[in-house]
Design a protein around this motif. Structure first.
Motif, PDB file in Angstrom:
ATOM      1  N   ALA A  87       0.815  -1.217   0.000  1.00  0.00           N
ATOM      2  CA  ALA A  87       0.000   0.000   0.000  1.00  0.00           C
ATOM      3  C   ALA A  87       0.847   1.266   0.000  1.00  0.00           C
ATOM      4  N   ARG A  88       1.898   1.320   0.836  1.00  0.00           N
ATOM      5  CA  ARG A  88       2.688   2.559   0.948  1.00  0.00           C
ATOM      6  C   ARG A  88       3.335   2.908  -0.388  1.00  0.00           C
ATOM      7  N   LYS A  89       3.964   1.936  -1.039  1.00  0.00           N
ATOM      8  CA  LYS A  89       4.598   2.193  -2.333  1.00  0.00           C
ATOM      9  C   LYS A  89       3.559   2.574  -3.387  1.00  0.00           C
ATOM     10  N   THR A  90       2.393   1.925  -3.338  1.00  0.00           N
ATOM     11  CA  THR A  90       1.330   2.232  -4.293  1.00  0.00           C
ATOM     12  C   THR A  90       0.879   3.679  -4.150  1.00  0.00           C
ATOM     13  N   ILE A  91       0.689   4.126  -2.922  1.00  0.00           N
ATOM     14  CA  ILE A  91       0.263   5.506  -2.675  1.00  0.00           C
ATOM     15  C   ILE A  91       1.338   6.496  -3.131  1.00  0.00           C
ATOM     16  N   GLU A  92       2.595   6.186  -2.846  1.00  0.00           N
ATOM     17  CA  GLU A  92       3.691   7.076  -3.259  1.00  0.00           C
ATOM     18  C   GLU A  92       3.723   7.227  -4.777  1.00  0.00           C
ATOM     19  N   ARG A  93       3.593   6.120  -5.501  1.00  0.00           N
ATOM     20  CA  ARG A  93       3.606   6.188  -6.966  1.00  0.00           C
ATOM     21  C   ARG A  93       2.425   7.002  -7.473  1.00  0.00           C
TER      22      ARG A  93
END
Length: 421
Positions: A87-93
């Protein structure tokens, strides 16, 4: 001219009218109800009375559903992709995507269809992206959300998790403050015993009433043509090809014509109701895979092919014996901004001697034969049994008490909603 609310409600029951009124307010809404209660029907009415020029994106939970309704997927609209890296990487992208930011900032309201098939982490990530992109601390950044679905049906799929990540278990569900709107009257069937049995199965209860009904329908002899519902795709393909080969008529094959980039076409193929080649014979049993603009058939209508030409099929509908002429049709996959990226053209039909239970979700069938012996997940038996228009068109090819499954968390969740009403 868009009809006024008063002129659009004469086809609705009292519960559906109340649901339509709730949708016309400004709160976030969770529209739910048993299979056949008219969730999609109410949603269609709601969209019809929106002011002219006010467009509400309808987001499908899967690519297959998006293609059938000509809509967008939830994942593409919110820039989730496959949530690679968590989730964290997805939100950052997503927060680096300027087109996504522009789209979300100008969107005031979205409809999430079949929300039960969206996991809690996916819903939570989308909410965080909307809130941060719109630079607002309010849930979803102030965007209105209408979630539609029935958690007693098929669950979200996550091959990397043994537990079911139901959206209502995630903190995002409470933060969204959905007003629950429960449709209580099932419109698809009117037989009281059948409805009672479906409710037992929906809650995973093998009552004496349910046991007697399932045994009775197991001993009933199928009449005429029917569609077999299997849990697995390999059984479906094998059965359809065997039945097609048994017809002593010439074989006609029609190639699906695709327009779009190769990578987009490849993604489309994974979810399309069309095969690369549609093979048909006279007397083949087929399912119509699109709603007819003139209302002569709906997605899920069955019929026999009576005449085949390059540009036209004559199909005798099973339900009313009316013969209709069916032309080539287009199926479209939209990108996140609502623009078509792939268009596929062919006859909007598929062989219908068998389909998977998953692909039957949302369809109403006149005559079905259900194999429940190998059903393995919560909601699968309920979805299969509730596809029949009435109990006389339901035939059961074996069942086990262990295949009548419901997730206790889902049952408790829906009971709590009903108690609030």
């Amino acid at each position: 001219m868009v009809g006024s609310p008063s002129t659009m409600t004469h086809e609705l029951n009292s519960g559906q009218i109340a649901a339509l009124e709730a949708l016309q307010r400004t709160d976030n809404v969770f529209l739910t109800g048993a299979a056949g209660s008219g969730k999609s029907f109410v949603l269609k009415k709601y969209l019809a009375v929106r002011p002219e020029g006010y467009r509400v994106p309808v987001l499908a939970s899967t690519g297959a559903a998006a293609i059938l309704v000509g809509g967008r997927t939830f994942h593409s609209f919110f820039g989730l992709g496959i949530m690679e890296g968590g989730a964290r990487k997805t939100i950052e992208r997503a927060l680096l995507n300027k087109r996504l930011a522009k789209r979300l900032r100008k969107t005031h309201e979205v409809i999430i269809d079949e929300v039960s098939m969206i996991s809690g982490p996916q819903l939570s990530a989308a909410e965080a992206i909307a809130r941060q992109t719109r630079d607002s601390s309010t849930p979803w950044g102030g965007m209105r959300i209408i979630a539609v679905g029935d958690f007693a049906q098929l669950p979200p799929v996550n091959p990397f998790s043994d537990s079911k990540e139901w959206a209502f278990l995630d903190d995002v569900w409470a933060r969204s403050a959905f007003e629950p709107v429960v449709l209580r009257q099932v419109m698809r069937a009117s037989d009281p015993e059948y409805l009672a049995v479906l409710n037992d199965v929906r809650e995973g209860r093998v009552t004496e009433r349910a046991r007697g009904f399932l045994n009775t329908r197991s001993s009933a002899a199928p009449r005429g043509d029917f569609t077999c519902l299997f849990p697995r795709r390999d059984a479906v393909e094998r059965h359809n090809l065997q039945r097609l080969a048994s017809l002593r008529h010439p074989l006609h094959s029609f190639e699906t014509v695709y327009e779009g980039k190769a990578k987009d076409i490849e993604a489309f193929r994974k979810h399309s109701p069309l095969t690369d080649v549609i093979s048909l014979k006279k007397d083949a049993l087929v399912m119509l895979r699109q709603n007819d603009p003139e209302g002569r058939w709906v997605n899920g209508s069955l019929g026999h092919v009576k005449k085949v030409s390059e540009d036209l099929l004559s199909i005798e509908l099973l339900r009313n014996r009316e013969t209709v002429e069916v032309e080539h049709a287009a199926f479209t996959l939209l990108n996140a901004d609502g623009n078509p990226v792939v268009t596929a053209r062919n006859f909007p039909v598929s062989l219908a001697w068998a389909i998977t239970i998953h692909k039957a979700q949302g369809a109403t069938l006149d005559s079905i034969r259900v194999d429940l012996k190998r059903a393995w997940e919560p909601g699968q038996a309920y979805v299969a049994l509730s596809r029949a228009r009435n109990p006389d068109g339901l035939f059961i090819d074996g069942w086990n008490a262990s295949s009548i499954l419901a997730d206790p968390l889902v049952t408790s969740f829906h009971r709590a909603l009903t108690a609030r009403g």
